[in-house]
Design an enzyme around this catalytic site. Structure first.
Site, PDB file in Angstrom:
ATOM      1  N   GLY A 534       0.828  -1.200   0.000  1.00 18.12           N
ATOM      2  CA  GLY A 534       0.000   0.000   0.000  1.00 18.12           C
ATOM      3  C   GLY A 534       0.856   1.241   0.000  1.00 18.12           C
ATOM      4  O   GLY A 534       2.082   1.167  -0.034  1.00 18.12           O
ATOM      5  N   ASP A 650      -7.994   7.399   6.107  1.00 21.31           N
ATOM      6  CA  ASP A 650      -7.786   6.595   4.908  1.00 21.31           C
ATOM      7  C   ASP A 650      -8.707   5.376   4.958  1.00 21.31           C
ATOM      8  O   ASP A 650      -8.256   4.249   4.879  1.00 21.31           O
ATOM      9  CB  ASP A 650      -6.312   6.194   4.789  1.00 21.31           C
TER      10      ASP A 650
END
Ligand SMILES: *[C@@H]1O[C@H](CO)[C@@H](O)[C@H](O)[C@H]1NC(C)=O
Ligand SMILES: *[C@@H]1O[C@H](CO)[C@@H](O)[C@H](O)[C@H]1NC(C)=O
Ligand SMILES: *[C@@H]1O[C@H](CO)[C@@H](O)[C@H](O)[C@H]1NC(C)=O
Ligand SMILES: *[C@@H]1O[C@H](CO)[C@@H](O)[C@H](O)[C@H]1NC(C)=O
Ligand SMILES: *[C@@H]1O[C@H](CO)[C@@H](O)[C@H](O)[C@H]1NC(C)=O
Ligand SMILES: *[C@@H]1O[C@H](CO)[C@@H](O)[C@H](O)[C@H]1NC(C)=O
Length: 825
Positions: A534, A650
Site C-alpha cells: 500500500g 484513509d
C-alpha cells in the site's frame, strides 16, 4: 460556496504567512525589550534562535514531540542538540503561535498559542532591557546598565554547566525518560545535614542511594559541618563542593572542552565531555553500577546486567510487570499467596538483593527459623539469608531489587504453591523470567503527557488563526489522548497482559512490545511472503516464535525521531477494539521502521467485494451488512469513545480486513498521521493531501479546512455505496459522486413522498444494487443504508451525521433480516 470559503481561507493564510518577517538576519545574540522569538522551521535556525557569541550554545524552541515545544538552551555542536536547560519542562507549548517575548513590562515570558503565559522570569516592573545568551550557556535578563536581573543558571533542570552551582535552594531533577523534558523521580541535592545526595523520590517510596547509605558521612569522606551548601565544577572539569565532595573529569585540565554534569533519567549522575565529532563521552559517574540506583525497576522488579552489561529490568518468578512500557512501575504478583496455610512456598534467588524494608534483622538464625519467621508473618514478602553467618532479614516490601555480584547472598521469595508447582523439578534455583518481557533501562517507552492542552481552543478571534487551528486542533487531539493515557495508564496496564504457557511457566506478556529487526526478519523468513502493498508500505506475513501469525508492515518515509515514533505507536498499540486490527508491537532500528499487527485471515474487503464474479464468490448480503456495522463501530470508537478522537483519514476497502467469520477489522488507523507528521509538524498547514483518491472528502482538498472525523464519515459513505453496488464508486459515479448522490437523494425523496415502500425498493434494486446478489438482500436494510450513505457523502462536513449516529442507525437495522426482505419482495 465551499470553494469561496476555501479560497478566502487560503488567501488569509498566505497574507498571514507573508506578514511574518522573513528578513535577512543571521542568528541573533540579543533579544531586546519588545522582541520575541517563535518556533522556527524544523531543525531550528534563522532569526528565531538566540546564539551565544561563540556559537556553542543556542536558545529557542526545542521540539520534544509532535507539536510540543519547550523553550530551552542547547549545545549547538552536539550531534543531538543536547538540552542544557529548559524553561517549561513540564508544560510544553504548541508549535504554532507560541512565542517567547521580553515584554515591555520587563518580564521574559513564554506564551502558548492562545496567549496563555506558561512561564515567566517574574521580572515584571524591572528595567529589564535585553536577554543575552552568554558563552557559558547562561541565559541572562539584564538592564541597560548590564546588571543581571534573572539568569537561567539559578534555575537548573537536570544539568549543570561549568560554573553553574547546585545550592541550598536549587537541585537537579532528572528527566522522566530519554529525550523527554518531563521531571522524573531522581534528585541531586543537599540534604539537611549539608551532604550532596542522590535520591529516588518516587510516588511510593523515597530513598538515598549515593553516597553509600550504609556509611556515615565521614566514612564517605564528606563533611556535614560546612553549611554553605554550594557545589559546582569549573571549566577544567574539577568539581568541588562545600561537603568536601571532590571529583575530576577523566580529561580534567583541558579548559577548552565543553562539559555538562547531568542527572540522567536512569538516576545516575554523569559528567560528560563533548568531543570534536559532537558526541558525548562520560568522564565521571557517581554510581559505578547503574543497577544500584534505587527505584529503577519499581516495586518487586529486579535490575540485572544482561548482554553487554546493559542494566535490564525483569520480574521475579510469580510476578508480572505492571506496565511493560514503563518498568519503573514495577511488578505485581501473578497469583496472590494465601497467608499462613499450605499455599506458601519460596523460590530461591541467589545473588539477589532488595535494598531496604527489612522487618528486623537477626544474626545466627537457622534457615528454618528464618523461613518460619517469614511464613508466619503475612506481610513478609521475602527473606534474605546468609548461610555462613546465619543472618536473617525478612522483608515487608521489595524495592531496589538487583542481582548483585556478591556470591553469598540469597533472597527467598514468598510465592504461591501454584507457582512453584508449575516450575520444573529443578525449581530451587530458577528465578528470573527473562523470556518475553525484559526491558533494558534505556528502552523505557516514552509517553508524552500533556494534560496542559486540555480544554482550550475557543478563545481565538483572529480569523486567520482559524486556518492554523485546523492543524493545531488535530495535534491537540493527539495530546489530549496522551494526557488521558498518562492518567489512566494504570487502568489500561491492568487490562493488558495475557496468560499463555511457555515451558510450563504461566507467563504474561504484554500485548505491545518492541521487536528487533532480526526477530521480524526471522519471523517473516526474510520478508518473503508479501500479502499487501500500500501507500504506507508493504505487508508481509510472519509467524512469531510463540506461534502467533502476524502481519509485518515495513513503513517507508518516516523521518521523525525514534522517541516520538515509539510514543506515538504506544498510543496506537493501546487501542483495543474488536473491529480494529490489534497492533502487537513495532521495531525501530534505523533505518527500519516496522509495525507488527494481528494477521487477519480472509484478506481485505476490496478483494472479497470487487473480485468475485461467479455465483459462489459473491459476498452475500448479510456479510455486507455485518461489515458495514463493524466498520461503523470501529470508526465510532476511534472518533468518540477512544478518548477524544483519532481521525483515520484513509478509510477504504483495502484497509478493511475480514476474519474467518467476515468480521471486519479496520487497519492502518493512525498511520496516515504518523507518516504525514513531518509535513504538519513544521508549523505550516500546507500538508500533503492524505488519503486515497475516490475516498477523500472534498474539504481535504481545500487548503486550511479543518480535517475532522467528518472526513472519515465521508469515506465511510463511499464504502457503504460500494457495499451496496459491488463496484468502485469512482467507476459507478464516473467521477462525480456529488451528482450521483443528489440524484439518489432526489429519488429517495420523491418516493418517500409517494409513500410506497415497494416502489422505493424496486428502483433501488434495479439501479443501485449489486446485480450479482440477484435480489437476495434485505430491502429495508439496503434502502436505509443508501439513505445513510448519501447523507455521509454530503459535500458540507457539518451536514454529515456523526460516526456514532451512523453506527446507531446501522445497528438499529439489525432486526430487518431476510424475513423483512421477503415481505417486501
Ligand atoms: C515566577 O513566579 C511563579 C509564581 O510565583 C512561580 O511559580 C515561578 O516558578 C516563577 N518563575 C521563575 C522563573 O522564577
Ligand atoms: C575516603 O578516602 C580514603 C582515603 O583517600 C579512601 O581510601 C576511601 O576509599 C574513601 N572512601 C570513599 C567512600 O570514597
Ligand atoms: C565551606 O564551603 C565553601 C564552598 O566550598 C568554602 O568556600 C568555605 O571555605 C567552606 N568553609 C569551611 C569552614 O570550610
Ligand atoms: C583534581 O584536580 C585538581 C587540580 O588539577 C587536583 O588538585 C585534585 O587533587 C584532583 N582531585 C582528584 C580527586 O583527583
Ligand atoms: C522480628 O520480627 C518478627 C515478626 O514481627 C518477630 O516475631 C521477631 O521476634 C523479631 N525479631 C527480633 C530479633 O526482633
Ligand atoms: C535439572 O538439573 C540437573 C542437574 O542440576 C540438570 O542436569 C537437568 O538438565 C535439569 N533439568 C532441567 C529440566 O532443567
Amino acid at each position: 460556496m465551499n470553494r469561496i470559503n476555501g479560497a478566502k481561507c487560503l488567501l488569509l493564510a498566505i497574507t498571514f504567512l507573508s506578514c511574518i518577517p522573513l528578513s535577512a538576519g543571521d542568528h541573533r545574540s540579543v533579544l531586546w525589550r519588545g522582541d520575541s522569538i517563535a518556533v522556527s522551521d524544523a531543525g531550528g535556525g534563522g532569526e528565531h534562535v538566540l546564539v551565544s557569541p561563540s556559537g556553542e550554545f543556542s536558545c529557542g524552541f526545542y521540539k520534544v514531540a509532535t507539536n510540543a515545544y519547550t523553550f530551552a538552551v542547547w549545545f549547538t555542536s552536539s550531534a543531538d542538540a543536547t538540552v542544557a536547560w529548559t524553561a517549561n519542562r513540564d508544560a510544553p507549548v504548541n508549535g504554532v503561535g507560541s512565542r517567547a517575548e521580553l515584554r515591555k513590562d520587563g518580564s521574559l515570558v513564554l506564551q502558548d498559542y492562545d496567549g496563555r503565559v506558561v512561564w515567566s522570569t517574574n521580572t515584571t516592573g524591572t528595567t529589564a532591557d535585553r536577554v543575552n545568551l552568554l558563552d557559558t550557556g547562561n541565559l541572562v535578563v539584564s538592564d541597560a546598565g548590564g546588571d543581571t536581573l534573572w539568569q537561567s543558571f539559578d534555575w537548573p533542570t537536570d544539568t549543570l554547566l561549568a560554573g553553574q552551582p547546585v545550592t541550598r535552594y536549587r537541585q537537579l531533577v532528572s528527566a522522566s525518560a530519554r529525550g523527554l523534558p518531563y521531571s522524573g523521580y531522581y534528585k541531586f541535592y543537599f540534604d539537611s545535614s549539608n551532604i550532596l545526595n542522590l535520591m529516588y523520590d518516587g510516588p511510593e517510596i523515597s530513598s538515598n542511594y549515593w553516597p553509600s547509605p550504609f556509611n556515615k558521612w565521614w566514612e564517605n569522606n564528606r563533611t556535614a559541618f560546612n553549611s554553605s551548601r554550594l557545589g559546582s565544577f569549573d571549566t577544567r572539569g574539577v568539581f568541588t563542593a562545600s561537603d568536601d565532595l571532590q571529583f575530576n573529569a577523566s580529561d580534567a585540565g583541558d579548559g577548552r572542552v565543553l562539559r555538562r554534569l547531568t542527572l540522567d533519567y536512569d538516576g545516575n549522575l554523569r559528567l560528560y565531555s563533548l568531543d570534536a565529532g559532537g558526541t558525548w563521552r562520560v568522564t565521571w559517574l557517581a554510581v559505578q553500577r547503574t543497577c544500584y540506583v534505587h527505584g529503577l525497576c519499581g516495586s518487586n522488579g529486579i535490575c540485572s546486567y544482561r548482554d553487554n552489561n546493559v542494566p535490564t529490568c525483569s520480574c521475579p518468578v510469580g510476578y508480572v510487570p505492571n506496565d511493560a512500557g514503563d518498568w519503573s512501575k514495577g511488578c505485581r504478583r501473578s497469583q496472590e499467596v494465601r497467608c499462613g496455610g499450605d499455599d506458601v512456598d519460596f523460590v530461591a534467588m541467589p545473588h539477589a538483593d532488595f535494598w531496604g524494608f527489612d522487618v528486623n534483622y537477626t544474626a545466627g538464625a537457622t534457615f528454618e527459623d528464618c523461613r518460619r519467621l517469614c511464613v508466619s508473618d503475612c506481610n513478609c514478602k521475602a527473606f534474605g539469608y546468609r548461610p555462613g553467618t546465619g543472618r536473617c532479614y525478612p522483608k515487608i516490601a521489595l524495592w531496589n531489587g538487583r542481582v548483585s555480584v556478591k556470591p553469598d547472598q540469597t533472597i527467598y521469595l514468598k510465592v504461591s504453591r501454584t507457582v512453584t508447582n508449575k516450575m520444573n523439578n529443578n525449581q530451587s534455583s530458577y528465578f528470573l523470567q527473562f523470556d518475553g518481557h525484559v526491558c533494558s533501562i534505556d528502552e523505557r517507552v516514552a509517553t508524552v503527557s500533556s494534560s496542559y492542552l486540555h480544554g482550550k481552543s475557543n478563545s481565538i478571534n483572529f480569523i486567520y488563526f482559524y486556518c492554523f487551528l485546523a492543524v493545531v486542533f488535530v495535534m491537540e487531539a493527539i495530546f489530549v489522548l496522551f494526557g488521558y493515557i498518562f492518567v489512566f495508564r494504570a487502568d489500561s496496564a491492568a487490562a493488558t497482559g495475557r496468560v499463555h504457557d511457555v515451558e510450563g511457566y504461566s507467563l504474561v506478556v504484554s500485548h505491545f512490545r518492541r521487536f528487533t529487526y532480526d526477530e521480524l526478519s526471522h519471523a517473516t523468513r526474510g520478508f518473503r511472503d508479501e500479502i499487501a502493498k500500500g501507500a504506507t508500505g508493504s505487508v508481509y506475513k510472519g509467524v512469531l516464535d510463540d506461534g502467533r501469525c502476524v502481519a509485518v508492515k515495513l513503513l517507508g518515509e518516516i523521518t521523525q525521531g525514534d522517541e516520538v515514533f515509539r510514543s506515538e505507536l504506544s498510543v496506537i498499540g493501546r487501542i483495543n477494539h474488536m473491529n480494529l486490527v490489534r497492533i502487537w508491537g513495532f521495531c525501530s532500528e534505523h533505518p527500519h521502521r516496522l509495525l507488527v499487527s494481528e494477521y487477519v485471515e480472509n484478506g481485505s474487503l476490496d478483494k472479497a467485494l470487487f473480485d468475485g464474479d461467479g455465483d459462489g464468490d459473491v459476498l452475500a448480503w448479510r456479510w455486507r451488512y455485518k461489515i458495514a456495522v463493524g466498520v461503523a463501530k470501529a470508526l465510532a470508537y476511534l472518533h468518540h469513545e477512544c478518548l477524544e478522537w483519532i481521525v483515520h483519514r484513509d478509510v477504504k476497502p483495502e484497509n478493511i480486513l475480514l476474519d474467518t467469520d467476515f468480521e471486519p477489522k479496520v487497519t492502518d488507523f493512525g498511520l496516515v498521521k504518523l507518516l504525514a507528521r513531518d509535513a504538519t509538524a513544521t508549523g505550516t498547514h500546507l500538508s500533503r493531501v492524505q488519503g486515497t483518491r475516490g475516498y477523500i472528502a472534498p474539504e481535504c482538498w481545500t487548503v486550511g479546512r479543518p480535517v475532522t472525523g467528518k472526513a472519515d464519515v465521508y469515506s465511510f459513505g463511499v464504502v457503504l455505496l460500494e457495499l451496496l453496488r459491488g463496484q468502485r464508486v469512482c467507476d459507478w459515479a464516473a467521477g462525480d459522486l456529488q451528482q450521483l448522490a443528489s440524484w439518489i437523494k432526489e429519488r429517495l425523496k420523491r418516493d418517500g413522498d409517494d409513500d410506497d415502500g415497494g416502489e422505493v425498493s424496486a428502483w433501488v434494486e434495479e439501479e443501485v444494487m449489486d446485480t450479482r446478489l440477484r435480489g437476495d438482500f434485505s430491502h429495508v436494510q439496503a434502502v436505509a443504508m443508501l439513505e445513510l450513505a448519501v447523507s455521509c457523502v454530503d459535500g458540507e462536513p457539518n451536514r454529515r451525521p456523526s460516526m456514532n449516529a451512523v453506527a446507531q442507525k446501522l445497528i438499529s437495522l439489525h432486526e430487518h433480516d431476510r424475513a423483512a426482505s421477503l415481505r417486501f419482495a
